[in-house]
Design a protein around this motif. Sequence first.
Motif, PDB file in Angstrom:
ATOM      1  N   HIS A  91      33.455  64.334  20.625  1.00 26.36           N
ATOM      2  CA  HIS A  91      34.621  64.581  19.778  1.00 26.36           C
ATOM      3  C   HIS A  91      34.286  65.670  18.766  1.00 26.36           C
ATOM      4  O   HIS A  91      33.123  65.915  18.454  1.00 26.36           O
ATOM      5  CB  HIS A  91      35.051  63.305  19.044  1.00 26.36           C
ATOM      6  N   ALA A  92      35.321  66.320  18.243  1.00 24.45           N
ATOM      7  CA  ALA A  92      35.104  67.382  17.263  1.00 24.45           C
ATOM      8  C   ALA A  92      36.243  67.403  16.260  1.00 24.45           C
ATOM      9  O   ALA A  92      37.386  67.040  16.571  1.00 24.45           O
ATOM     10  CB  ALA A  92      34.993  68.738  17.949  1.00 24.45           C
ATOM     11  N   ILE A  93      35.915  67.830  15.049  1.00 27.03           N
ATOM     12  CA  ILE A  93      36.906  68.038  14.001  1.00 27.03           C
ATOM     13  C   ILE A  93      36.639  69.408  13.393  1.00 27.03           C
ATOM     14  O   ILE A  93      35.477  69.820  13.255  1.00 27.03           O
ATOM     15  CB  ILE A  93      36.845  66.921  12.938  1.00 27.03           C
ATOM     16  N   ALA A  94      37.698  70.142  13.079  1.00 28.25           N
ATOM     17  CA  ALA A  94      37.551  71.497  12.552  1.00 28.25           C
ATOM     18  C   ALA A  94      38.518  71.702  11.393  1.00 28.25           C
ATOM     19  O   ALA A  94      39.536  71.008  11.269  1.00 28.25           O
ATOM     20  CB  ALA A  94      37.808  72.528  13.647  1.00 28.25           C
ATOM     21  N   TYR A  95      38.179  72.692  10.572  1.00 29.06           N
ATOM     22  CA  TYR A  95      39.012  73.010   9.415  1.00 29.06           C
ATOM     23  C   TYR A  95      39.053  74.518   9.246  1.00 29.06           C
ATOM     24  O   TYR A  95      38.016  75.190   9.245  1.00 29.06           O
ATOM     25  CB  TYR A  95      38.436  72.352   8.161  1.00 29.06           C
TER      26      TYR A  95
END
Length: 227
Positions: A91-95
Amino acid sequence: MRNPGPLFTLLAGVVLAGGIGIVNLATGTGVAPVAGAANAASVGSTSAPPPTTSAAPKAAAPKAAAPARADYAGRVTGGGASVAVSVRDGHAIAYLCDGKKVEAWLQGVTVGGKLDLKGAKNASLTGSFDVASVTGTVTAAGKTWQFSAPTAAKPAGLYRAAPKVKGKTGKVGWIVQPDGSQVGILTTEEDSAAAPALNFASGATATVDGVPVTAEPVSGLAGNGDF
């Protein structure tokens, strides 16, 4: 008068025999040498050059496998905005943030080092990552940027907080670059503005609306953040 024919015939035979004998003595064989034979033999006896062999092409170095956990922080091509990505176990989260008004939070799954993340208002991020960097394309607020971001070692990386602002819950996102610079946005129901700077001397804190707030690291390496 005698007929001279037999005498001439005898003399011709003697001359012919003498010539053949001279040739045999000169060559040491019973056969007269043939013009060009020596040269032909010399050419024929010359050894052929060894066959040339070309070096086998070098095999390409195997590409490093995508890490299961990693953090990245960098800037879009041409500047104007920053991007951070955290990867953890598929999984990945980006901003994405320009430090003024434009921001986007994105998340999704990773497969084989590939990213396909989605966010609110049609925001999207696609790309690929390895042990050294993440590269790709991010779209938000009607704009599209290319980016490449190196791995980020703490305190570099992605942070967030949810402070109270005038009695209502706000949202803050920060990106801290590997060079120590940082950018962020504080969003409330009414407006968005540049976020106050994080102070790492006191444990990643900032003052929001007169109140100290501790930022939470969003880290794939450390296992922090909501994935």
